[in-house]
Design a protein around this motif. Structure first.
Motif, PDB file in Angstrom:
ATOM      1  N   ARG A 145       4.669  40.816   5.390  1.00  0.00           N
ATOM      2  CA  ARG A 145       5.352  41.254   4.176  1.00  0.00           C
ATOM      3  C   ARG A 145       5.439  40.147   3.126  1.00  0.00           C
ATOM      4  NH1 ARG A 145       8.388  45.902   3.770  1.00  0.00           N
ATOM      5  NH2 ARG A 145       9.569  46.114   1.835  1.00  0.00           N
ATOM      6  N   ALA A 146       5.729  38.924   3.565  1.00  0.00           N
ATOM      7  CA  ALA A 146       5.851  37.814   2.623  1.00  0.00           C
ATOM      8  C   ALA A 146       4.525  37.538   1.926  1.00  0.00           C
ATOM      9  CB  ALA A 146       6.339  36.568   3.351  1.00  0.00           C
ATOM     10  N   ALA A 147       3.424  37.626   2.661  1.00  0.00           N
ATOM     11  CA  ALA A 147       2.108  37.391   2.062  1.00  0.00           C
ATOM     12  C   ALA A 147       1.781  38.461   1.045  1.00  0.00           C
ATOM     13  CB  ALA A 147       1.033  37.355   3.165  1.00  0.00           C
ATOM     14  N   LEU A 148       2.092  39.714   1.364  1.00  0.00           N
ATOM     15  CA  LEU A 148       1.807  40.801   0.433  1.00  0.00           C
ATOM     16  C   LEU A 148       2.672  40.697  -0.814  1.00  0.00           C
ATOM     17  CD1 LEU A 148       0.283  43.332  -0.244  1.00  0.00           C
ATOM     18  CD2 LEU A 148       1.820  44.640   1.232  1.00  0.00           C
ATOM     19  N   GLU A 149       3.929  40.344  -0.637  1.00  0.00           N
ATOM     20  CA  GLU A 149       4.817  40.178  -1.790  1.00  0.00           C
ATOM     21  C   GLU A 149       4.351  39.024  -2.675  1.00  0.00           C
ATOM     22  OE1 GLU A 149       8.605  39.761   0.109  1.00  0.00           O
ATOM     23  OE2 GLU A 149       9.020  41.922   0.042  1.00  0.00           O
ATOM     24  N   LEU A 150       3.849  37.947  -2.061  1.00  0.00           N
ATOM     25  CA  LEU A 150       3.336  36.813  -2.826  1.00  0.00           C
ATOM     26  C   LEU A 150       2.104  37.224  -3.631  1.00  0.00           C
ATOM     27  CD1 LEU A 150       3.460  33.779  -3.472  1.00  0.00           C
ATOM     28  CD2 LEU A 150       1.970  33.399  -1.487  1.00  0.00           C
ATOM     29  N   ALA A 151       1.227  38.001  -3.009  1.00  0.00           N
ATOM     30  CA  ALA A 151       0.022  38.464  -3.703  1.00  0.00           C
ATOM     31  C   ALA A 151       0.379  39.297  -4.921  1.00  0.00           C
ATOM     32  CB  ALA A 151      -0.855  39.262  -2.743  1.00  0.00           C
ATOM     33  N   ILE A 152       1.445  40.074  -4.804  1.00  0.00           N
ATOM     34  CA  ILE A 152       1.887  40.904  -5.926  1.00  0.00           C
ATOM     35  C   ILE A 152       2.516  40.045  -7.011  1.00  0.00           C
ATOM     36  CG2 ILE A 152       3.505  42.714  -6.619  1.00  0.00           C
ATOM     37  CD1 ILE A 152       3.139  43.891  -3.772  1.00  0.00           C
ATOM     38  N   GLN A 153       3.437  39.161  -6.619  1.00  0.00           N
ATOM     39  CA  GLN A 153       4.168  38.334  -7.576  1.00  0.00           C
ATOM     40  C   GLN A 153       3.247  37.400  -8.353  1.00  0.00           C
ATOM     41  OE1 GLN A 153       7.034  36.416  -5.053  1.00  0.00           O
ATOM     42  NE2 GLN A 153       8.189  38.308  -4.672  1.00  0.00           N
ATOM     43  N   LYS A 154       2.241  36.838  -7.671  1.00  0.00           N
ATOM     44  CA  LYS A 154       1.339  35.874  -8.299  1.00  0.00           C
ATOM     45  C   LYS A 154       0.118  36.537  -8.943  1.00  0.00           C
ATOM     46  CE  LYS A 154       3.626  32.181  -6.958  1.00  0.00           C
ATOM     47  NZ  LYS A 154       4.254  31.231  -7.932  1.00  0.00           N
ATOM     48  N   ARG A 155       0.091  37.859  -8.909  1.00  0.00           N
ATOM     49  CA  ARG A 155      -1.019  38.629  -9.504  1.00  0.00           C
ATOM     50  C   ARG A 155      -2.370  38.207  -8.920  1.00  0.00           C
ATOM     51  NH1 ARG A 155       0.707  39.323 -15.905  1.00  0.00           N
ATOM     52  NH2 ARG A 155       2.855  40.030 -15.501  1.00  0.00           N
ATOM     53  N   LEU A 156      -2.364  38.025  -7.614  1.00  0.00           N
ATOM     54  CA  LEU A 156      -3.574  37.558  -6.941  1.00  0.00           C
ATOM     55  C   LEU A 156      -4.620  38.651  -6.764  1.00  0.00           C
ATOM     56  CD1 LEU A 156      -1.924  35.270  -4.239  1.00  0.00           C
ATOM     57  CD2 LEU A 156      -2.801  34.648  -6.500  1.00  0.00           C
ATOM     58  N   PHE A 157      -4.206  39.906  -6.868  1.00  0.00           N
ATOM     59  CA  PHE A 157      -5.174  40.993  -6.758  1.00  0.00           C
ATOM     60  C   PHE A 157      -6.143  40.959  -7.942  1.00  0.00           C
ATOM     61  CE2 PHE A 157      -1.873  42.739  -3.971  1.00  0.00           C
ATOM     62  CZ  PHE A 157      -2.650  43.191  -2.912  1.00  0.00           C
ATOM     63  N   ALA A 158      -5.616  40.695  -9.139  1.00  0.00           N
ATOM     64  CA  ALA A 158      -6.471  40.614 -10.321  1.00  0.00           C
ATOM     65  C   ALA A 158      -7.423  39.426 -10.219  1.00  0.00           C
ATOM     66  CB  ALA A 158      -5.604  40.508 -11.583  1.00  0.00           C
ATOM     67  N   ARG A 159      -6.927  38.318  -9.700  1.00  0.00           N
ATOM     68  CA  ARG A 159      -7.774  37.139  -9.551  1.00  0.00           C
ATOM     69  C   ARG A 159      -8.904  37.416  -8.559  1.00  0.00           C
ATOM     70  NH1 ARG A 159      -4.789  31.735  -7.790  1.00  0.00           N
ATOM     71  NH2 ARG A 159      -3.667  32.272  -9.728  1.00  0.00           N
ATOM     72  N   ALA A 160      -8.566  38.075  -7.453  1.00  0.00           N
ATOM     73  CA  ALA A 160      -9.578  38.374  -6.449  1.00  0.00           C
ATOM     74  C   ALA A 160     -10.595  39.396  -6.956  1.00  0.00           C
ATOM     75  CB  ALA A 160      -8.910  38.902  -5.174  1.00  0.00           C
ATOM     76  N   ALA A 161     -10.113  40.342  -7.757  1.00  0.00           N
ATOM     77  CA  ALA A 161     -11.006  41.368  -8.294  1.00  0.00           C
ATOM     78  C   ALA A 161     -11.785  40.881  -9.503  1.00  0.00           C
ATOM     79  CB  ALA A 161     -10.204  42.613  -8.673  1.00  0.00           C
ATOM     80  N   LYS A 162     -11.325  39.774 -10.081  1.00  0.00           N
ATOM     81  CA  LYS A 162     -11.943  39.197 -11.278  1.00  0.00           C
ATOM     82  C   LYS A 162     -11.920  40.177 -12.445  1.00  0.00           C
ATOM     83  CE  LYS A 162     -14.934  36.175  -8.561  1.00  0.00           C
ATOM     84  NZ  LYS A 162     -16.322  35.765  -8.249  1.00  0.00           N
ATOM     85  N   ARG A 163     -10.808  40.910 -12.542  1.00  0.00           N
ATOM     86  CA  ARG A 163     -10.612  41.852 -13.646  1.00  0.00           C
ATOM     87  C   ARG A 163      -9.155  42.302 -13.638  1.00  0.00           C
ATOM     88  NH1 ARG A 163     -13.875  46.641 -10.497  1.00  0.00           N
ATOM     89  NH2 ARG A 163     -12.817  48.289 -11.649  1.00  0.00           N
TER      90      ARG A 163
END
Length: 206
Positions: free
Chosen positions: A59-77
């Protein structure tokens, strides 16, 4: 195949978590993809088309990915995240675990009830012990899981296990070795990592 029908580390591919940066087996990660509308979609079955974005089943890792907007970085868009993404993932994993248990029951690979479960454990037929997180601790200690990795599931409530067995409540259940059990164990481990509390206690993967 490993113990309890689990895949061995040698045959399981690895992926990197976008939140922790750690490389680990896919079995311990949750896959996401970018949908046609640029929305992030949990791919809990691992079958959706597109490049996978991987986050540790924590849960902490998923919340961090959301808070730091890491999905956009990984998707490059630019991407959009559904509201309550963490809860959405938890609900999806719970549904998969309950469905998996139900399928195992219908296939004769799962039983419920203290006496039946004890019989399976004593005979060696049980590969995995399933016990309700809100069941009596004294009652649960009377049964011991098989001595192998992934042989205990304790992240479900009695009501949730009951859904799989067509009953109102189930405290004790057992699974025989096989492909269905492998799926249930994997999904339950992920659910355990995503749930904040299990039966009023801190989550644990057993």
């Amino acid at each position: 195949m490993g113990r309890a029908g689990a895949r061995t580390a040698a045959t399981e591919p690895e992926r990197r978590c976008i939140a922790t940066g750690e490389v680990q087996l896919k079995a311990g990660l949750i896959r996401f993809v970018v949908g046609p509308d640029d929305g992030i979609v949990p791919d809990l079955a691992g079958k959706l088309p597109g490049r996978g974005i991987w986050v540790a089943a924590d849960r902490a890792a998923l919340e961090l990915a959301i808070q730091k907007r890491l999905f956009a970085r990984a998707a490059k868009r630019q991407v959009t995240l559904p509201e309550g993404l963490v809860d959405l993932v938890e609900a999806g994993l719970l549904r998969r675990v309950v469905e998996g248990l139900s399928l195992a029951r219908k296939a004769g690979q799962a039983v419920a009830g203290y006496e039946k479960v004890k019989g399976w454990l004593d005979s060696g037929q049980a590969a995995v012990l399933v016990q309700a997180s809100d069941g009596s601790e004294r009652g649960k200690t009377k049964l011991r899981p098989p001595r192998r990795e992934g042989a205990y599931i304790g992240c479900l409530t009695a009501g949730e296990i009951g859904l799989a067995f067509g009953r109102e409540h189930v405290i004790h259940g057992a699974l025989a070795a096989g492909g269905l059990t492998e799926r249930v164990v994997e999904d339950a481990a992920k659910l355990s990592g995503i749930r904040t509390k299990i039966g009023g206690e801190a989550p644990g993967k057993g």
